[in-house]
Design an enzyme around this catalytic site. Structure first.
Site, PDB file in Angstrom:
ATOM      1  CD  GLU A  76     -30.383 -38.281 -36.396  1.00 20.13           C
ATOM      2  OE1 GLU A  76     -29.753 -38.798 -35.593  1.00 20.13           O
ATOM      3  OE2 GLU A  76     -31.429 -37.583 -36.039  1.00 20.13           O
TER       4      GLU A  76
ATOM      5  CG  ASP B 209     -40.141 -34.491 -33.790  1.00 20.22           C
ATOM      6  OD1 ASP B 209     -38.940 -34.571 -33.347  1.00 20.22           O
ATOM      7  OD2 ASP B 209     -40.375 -35.317 -34.787  1.00 20.22           O
TER       8      ASP B 209
END
Lengths: 405, 278
Positions: B50, B61
């Protein structure tokens, strides 16, 4: 672009939360179930007379509504044109319009059984309103505030702490309102089971732009009634400042389908539109951030740019999605005022009317100074005085003293 | 449509082991080093890569990945350069599946159709776009499927049985189960709780289920790999990268190796796991 004019400007959003091309629900999967629950809870509360009755009681006896519609005689004389009325939202409990929305959301949170409330704040007005109602209803309160704003809005930080809220200075990114919103979203993702996110403006994922607008529409509804009582007719124009745009949407929305009413939203032009500013419509374009599609300040690669305004409450790189739509369909005229223009308006209103405005509505007053002299004397202009200037007194004092040296 | 992702999971199934999925940020700490890191990931045992698309405001995040994105943006990384990086990686590696992970705005500004065409020709296999739930499938998910790219959806502890079918409807490649309600780099989830969640999702789909968020060590990666079809590690790799940088945040001679060594150790952990009988 050829955009179809709707039959009503007040029917939005559609069932997916879209105002034309704007709005929507652009959030992480973790939050989706809660957002869908919130939509259901809000729909039920809106239809529940007991909820509405309880809210009206608090609005009257705790917030202090209705707020007056005051004829600013000396400002009117000075500018020599339109008759200027001030909608006195700064007289509300906690000192701004923010309390209207927070009361609604906190009552919804209680209905949903949530015990922990989080909020983001720029100038601190939304944070203070949230801390106040959490104190009133005995709820845990955490307020995220950019570290830069914690510095320049000390009086509000102290107020929030006195009210029992935990103020978290956000050190990431530009350390202002957008980063506070990122941090609040991170907290929400982490504590989604027990936490209600009380958003401070008409932005974020659907249904927030709608429910905040509805809670703030009391401003425009009262204005309509009051103007009928005082002048026997509708106002000819409305002016309000815009960061995210909740005070503006609250004033504008009840008048959107009255074609005779000219409507002006005023963005923060900071140092000027070719330099650092916070005018998303004048200097931005449509993009996706914080759960909705709307006008944003960004670079060619879609990275969000720093906003700047002398007013911490307007210092945000986006705007509520309904405003973006009203701009594109041409119903509302979006203007902008610089830091210097806002400072001049701040001083003018203080000296002529004995009302020290917050720096946010000083931007609206700055445009009234331009618009009013060009209108005839029978023109009725309403400006939303969305907050009082106590919080800005130390900052403006420093600037004025610095200038006089 | 068979993508590199489908092929890779079919191979792993034959071998009877779970996938080791790695995440790094494109352009961190600079584009040239980043390309070397991505190459090192596949050579050190990463089965699926990824690649983060840098974004200024990564709402889901944690601090490590946000800082990685800001490091990349500071040296001029863009979405276009991210696709260039994939194209360069494909010159040497035509087998390792590569998924772009990020937020919608840079793609929206690039232009969805142009992005999908360029991603496909660059050698991208799938997309994970954190802020596009199924309610916004028209934006990118459906066009991506038409363009021949997998659209990998996140399922989370808040995604209940009632909602799962909607989440899975247009998902392909694999399902990314977020083991905790929280941000990347947060505390780890209990492997047994994850096992129950994976079993629950398996009742709704035949797709492989990879689990991420909070996995930092070979032991943790192994524990998860025993319960799921793949373990995803991101923040620990990003932290290893960061710890190898000099005081100005620039790459050093140690940087690529630091990531490669941790990748190899984690891959060993995953490969040692016996997968639960289906």
């Amino acid at each position: 672009m050829n955009i179809a004019k709707p039959n009503s400007y007040r029917s939005g959003p559609d069932d997916r939360g879209h105002f034309g091309n704007f709005g929507g629900r652009f959030v992480a999967e973790t939050l989706m179930p809660l957002i869908l629950d919130l939509e259901k809870a809000y729909t039920a509360a809106k239809a529940d007379p007991a909820f509405q009755g309880a809210m009206n009681g608090y609005l009257k006896n705790y917030v202090g509504r209705p707020s007056p519609l005051y004829f600013a005689e000396r400002l009117t004389e000075h500018l020599g044109g339109a008759k200027i009325y001030l909608k006195r939202e700064e007289l509300n409990h906690t000192g701004s319009h923010k309390v209207n929305n927070v009361l609604g959301q906190i009552m919804l949170a209680r209905r949903m059984g949530k015990k922990r409330i989080i909020a983001e704040t720029g100038a601190g007005q939304h944070g203070v309103a949230t801390a106040t109602l959490c104190a009133r209803f005995g709820l845990e309160c955490v307020v995220y505030m950019g570290a830069v704003d914690v510095e320049r809005q000390q009086p509000n930080v102290i107020r929030m702490e006195m009210l029992g809220a935990k103020v978290v200075p956000v050190q990431s990114g530009t350390r202002t309102l957008k980063d506070a919103m990122n941090e609040a979203l991170r907290d929400w993702v982490t504590n989604v089971h027990n936490t209600f996110y009380c958003i401070g403006t008409v932005a974020g994922p659907h249904p927030y732009p709608t429910l905040v607008r509805d809670f703030q529409s009391i401003i425009g509804n009262e204005t309509k009634t009051q103007m009928q009582e005082i002048e026997g007719r509708l106002p000819d124009s409305l002016v309000a400042c815009i960061g995210g745009g909740s005070n503006a949407m609250g004033l504008f929305h009840p008048f959107l389908d009255d074609p005779s009413v000219e409507i002006f939203g005023v963005e923060a032009a900071g140092h000027g539109l070719t330099q650092l500013h916070a005018a998303s419509i004048a200097g931005g374009r449509p993009g996706v951030l914080h759960g909705n599609r709307t006008y944003l300040l960004m670079d060619a690669d879609g990275q969000i740019q720093d906003a700047h305004s002398i007013s911490a409450g307007l210092d945000y790189p986006g705007i509520g999605p309904e405003h973006s739509w009203l701009h594109e369909v041409g119903r509302v005229n979006y203007l902008s005022a610089t830091d210097d223009e806002a400072l001049a308006a701040f001083q003018l209103l203080s000296k002529l009317e004995g009302i020290i405005p917050a720096l946010e509505p000083a931007h609206a007053i700055a445009k009234v100074m331009e618009l009013a002299p060009k209108r005839p004397r029978d023109h009725l202009m309403v400006v939303n005085l969305s907050g009082r200037g106590d919080k800005d007194v130390p900052q403006v004092g420093d600037i004025l003293r610095g200038k006089s040296k | 449509m068979i993508t590199r992702i489908d092929t890779r999971f079919a191979e792993l199934k034959k071998q009877g082991r779970a996938a080791f999925v790695t995440y790094v940020m494109a352009g961190d700490p600079d584009p040239a080093t980043s390309l070397e890191i991505v190459k090192a990931l596949s050579k050190s045992g990463s089965d699926v890569i990824e690649l983060g698309i840098p974004f200024t405001d990564p709402m889901a995040d944690g601090p490590s990945i946000q800082a990685a994105g800001l490091r990349a943006l500071k040296v001029g990384m863009t979405l276009k350069k991210t696709l260039d990086l994939v194209r360069d990686f494909r010159k040497d590696d035509n087998l390792t599946p590569l998924v772009l992970m990020g937020y919608y705005n840079p793609i929206y500004i690039y232009g969805v159709d142009k992005f999908l065409a360029d991603a496909k020709t660059s050698g991208v296999d799938g997309l994970i776009i954190v802020d596009l739930p199924p309610e916004e499938d028209d934006e990118l998910c459906i066009p991506a499927l038409r363009a021949g790219l997998n659209f990998i959806r996140l399922a989370t502890p808040t995604t209940d049985d009632k909602r799962l079918p909607a989440v899975l409807a247009n998902t392909s490649g694999f399902v990314y189960y977020v083991s905790i309600a929280g941000i990347t780099g947060a505390a780890a989830a209990d492997a047994n709780v994850v096992g129950e969640a994976v079993a629950r999702i398996k009742r709704h789909t035949k797709l492989p289920i990879c689990v991420g968020f909070g996995i930092r060590t070979p032991e943790a990666a192994r524990a998860i790999a025993e319960k799921a079809d793949g373990s995803v590690v991101g923040t620990a790799l990003v932290d290893a990268l960061k710890n190898s940088l000099d005081a100005e945040g620039r790459a050093t001679a140690k940087t690529v190796n630091a990531v490669a060594e941790l990748t190899a150790a984690l891959a060993q952990g995953v490969k040692g796991a016996q997968q639960a009988a289906e």
